[in-house]
Enzyme design. Sequence first.
Site, PDB file in Angstrom:
ATOM      1  N   HIS A   1      -0.080  -7.730 -22.075  1.00  0.00           N
ATOM      2  CA  HIS A   1      -1.025  -6.813 -22.588  1.00  0.00           C
ATOM      3  C   HIS A   1      -1.293  -6.993 -24.077  1.00  0.00           C
ATOM      4  O   HIS A   1      -2.218  -6.889 -24.587  1.00  0.00           O
ATOM      5  CB  HIS A   1      -0.573  -5.280 -22.358  1.00  0.00           C
ATOM      6  CG  HIS A   1      -0.145  -4.971 -21.166  1.00  0.00           C
ATOM      7  ND1 HIS A   1      -0.954  -5.394 -19.841  1.00  0.00           N
ATOM      8  CD2 HIS A   1       0.932  -4.156 -20.294  1.00  0.00           C
ATOM      9  CE1 HIS A   1      -0.271  -5.274 -18.739  1.00  0.00           C
ATOM     10  NE2 HIS A   1       0.782  -4.254 -19.324  1.00  0.00           N
TER      11      HIS A   1
ATOM     12  N   ASP B   1      -4.605  -7.925 -15.548  1.00  0.00           N
ATOM     13  CA  ASP B   1      -3.921  -7.538 -16.563  1.00  0.00           C
ATOM     14  C   ASP B   1      -4.637  -5.818 -16.867  1.00  0.00           C
ATOM     15  O   ASP B   1      -5.899  -6.013 -17.106  1.00  0.00           O
ATOM     16  CB  ASP B   1      -4.103  -8.214 -17.807  1.00  0.00           C
ATOM     17  CG  ASP B   1      -3.247  -7.626 -19.023  1.00  0.00           C
ATOM     18  OD1 ASP B   1      -3.254  -6.397 -19.098  1.00  0.00           O
ATOM     19  OD2 ASP B   1      -2.591  -8.423 -19.676  1.00  0.00           O
ATOM     20  N   HIS B   2      -4.107  -4.984 -16.434  1.00  0.00           N
ATOM     21  CA  HIS B   2      -4.682  -3.566 -16.373  1.00  0.00           C
ATOM     22  C   HIS B   2      -5.350  -3.109 -17.543  1.00  0.00           C
ATOM     23  O   HIS B   2      -6.265  -2.369 -17.668  1.00  0.00           O
ATOM     24  CB  HIS B   2      -3.997  -2.427 -15.429  1.00  0.00           C
ATOM     25  CG  HIS B   2      -2.734  -1.893 -16.368  1.00  0.00           C
ATOM     26  ND1 HIS B   2      -1.507  -2.583 -16.197  1.00  0.00           N
ATOM     27  CD2 HIS B   2      -2.940  -0.873 -17.224  1.00  0.00           C
ATOM     28  CE1 HIS B   2      -0.841  -1.613 -17.358  1.00  0.00           C
ATOM     29  NE2 HIS B   2      -1.406  -0.866 -17.645  1.00  0.00           N
TER      30      HIS B   2
ATOM     31  N   GLU C   1       6.531   3.527 -26.635  1.00  0.00           N
ATOM     32  CA  GLU C   1       6.782   4.311 -25.343  1.00  0.00           C
ATOM     33  C   GLU C   1       7.925   5.155 -25.831  1.00  0.00           C
ATOM     34  O   GLU C   1       8.834   4.873 -26.383  1.00  0.00           O
ATOM     35  CB  GLU C   1       7.185   3.402 -24.180  1.00  0.00           C
ATOM     36  CG  GLU C   1       5.980   2.429 -23.676  1.00  0.00           C
ATOM     37  CD  GLU C   1       6.433   1.496 -22.776  1.00  0.00           C
ATOM     38  OE1 GLU C   1       7.182   1.979 -21.978  1.00  0.00           O
ATOM     39  OE2 GLU C   1       5.651   0.502 -22.236  1.00  0.00           O
TER      40      GLU C   1
ATOM     41  N   ALA D   1       0.866  -1.279   0.040  1.00  0.00           N
ATOM     42  CA  ALA D   1      -0.122  -0.251  -0.055  1.00  0.00           C
ATOM     43  C   ALA D   1       0.976   1.404  -0.104  1.00  0.00           C
ATOM     44  O   ALA D   1       0.204   2.296  -0.356  1.00  0.00           O
ATOM     45  CB  ALA D   1      -0.993  -0.038   1.292  1.00  0.00           C
TER      46      ALA D   1
END
Length: 475
Positions: free
Chosen positions: A236, A173-174, A212, A14
């Site tokens: 991804h 997997d965001h 990127e 956190a």
Amino acid sequence: MTKERFSTLLLFGATGDLSRRMLLPSLYGLYADGLLPEDVTIIGTARSQLDDEQFREQAHEALREHLPEDFYAKDTADGFVERLSYQAIDATTIDGYQELASRIDLDKGLSIFLSVAPSLFKPTIENLKASGLAGPKVRLALEKPLGTDLESSKVINDAVATAFPEERTFRIDHYLGKETVQNLLALRFANSLFEPLWNASHIDHVQITVAEEVGLEDRAGYYDGAGAVRDMLQNHMLQLLALIAMEPPANYDPTSVREEKVKALKALRPMTEKLAKDEFVLGQYDGYLKELGEKSDTETFVALKAHVDNWRWAGVPFYLRHGKKLARRKTEVHIQFKCVPHSIFAGTGATTHPNELLISIQPEENIRLKMMAKRPGLDRKGIRLREVAMDVTMEGAFADYRRRIAYERLILDLVEGDPTLFVRRDEVEAQWEWIDGLRAAWEQAGMTPETYDAGSRGPDSAIGLVARDRREWND
């Protein structure tokens, strides 16, 4: 699968970077929009010795730093951080877990978001189980990386399975939380315009690009051990490919959607030594070794031609590329349709171009369809055609909706028990099986990364990869 909202959310790691940049701002967003139910409390845990108030102060600071200025409001942030509490834990020992367990009412359910180093997965799960925090009303969400190959992934999955059965395991997997990625499903299966054409009879090829501008930043230790293939392609990009290539599921439910993704992943043609020499490119930007401070053959760029060997996609190449330190940042899916089978305008001198569908995921969220139209005019010397673009910008089409962080959707789905946008074990292992074959093939071929200039489009070989097929990258 029955959905049920659980009332406690436990965040491991956190105080880490992911929590500060993504998780806490996402939870704030849900709270600000009234989507975080009043009975949901949030407990943060990490090794740092903090009390509740110190953790709240750190959380407030993270919100000020990472939220858009026009969305951050001090009063709202003050209300949100009151939901937070903290328990210091060393994940490798049982100390602290019993105290943590005493703060949680398991009858109301517990959702755990585990964002720790892979080496800590096994001891953390063992300690959760030993302290009673792995029962039937506990869900576990796992952040990547989930291994470095198929074997290590199975070790992690086996460790998880000792305490958490598949129906209570949520692998993240965001990318699946991004609105435009989910829009791939809506675009295909909610419109009669596209799905009848979504096959080898009408599509020439598919491109998936994740480019990127940044280099290593503060991830040198992790990245040099992973490289572009493990860091981005394995998860991804293969998830994007699966959403594009999957067959229509019977329903929009976790089992149906994920079954079809697995089938698509298992239909990927294995890479061989010969294919690697012809259809695969590795690169490393020219400042990487200086940035890293040591010698390394780690790839920072990958481009390849993949094949989904089934009836729908027979003969349709999927070109995938990803790299760091490229000319500009973008993530997009480019669908190139075939030319019209016969142009009635050929005799007039007018040229037709094949239709294109471009789905931009970041930095812009946009859907663009390119099609042919007649140029205005009296056409005394023959009809003139021009390619025009129909744009649907998410910002314009949904101006009344706030652009959300991908983790907002995933955290809410975790709390409510909806696994549709999470990755199943057989998906992860199908991805790793293909990646392991890819890595073995390039090693057998004796391939090493080709140097490319930072700020460029990548290695020249990547341009040649598509040029040999008389195609070009969508740049």
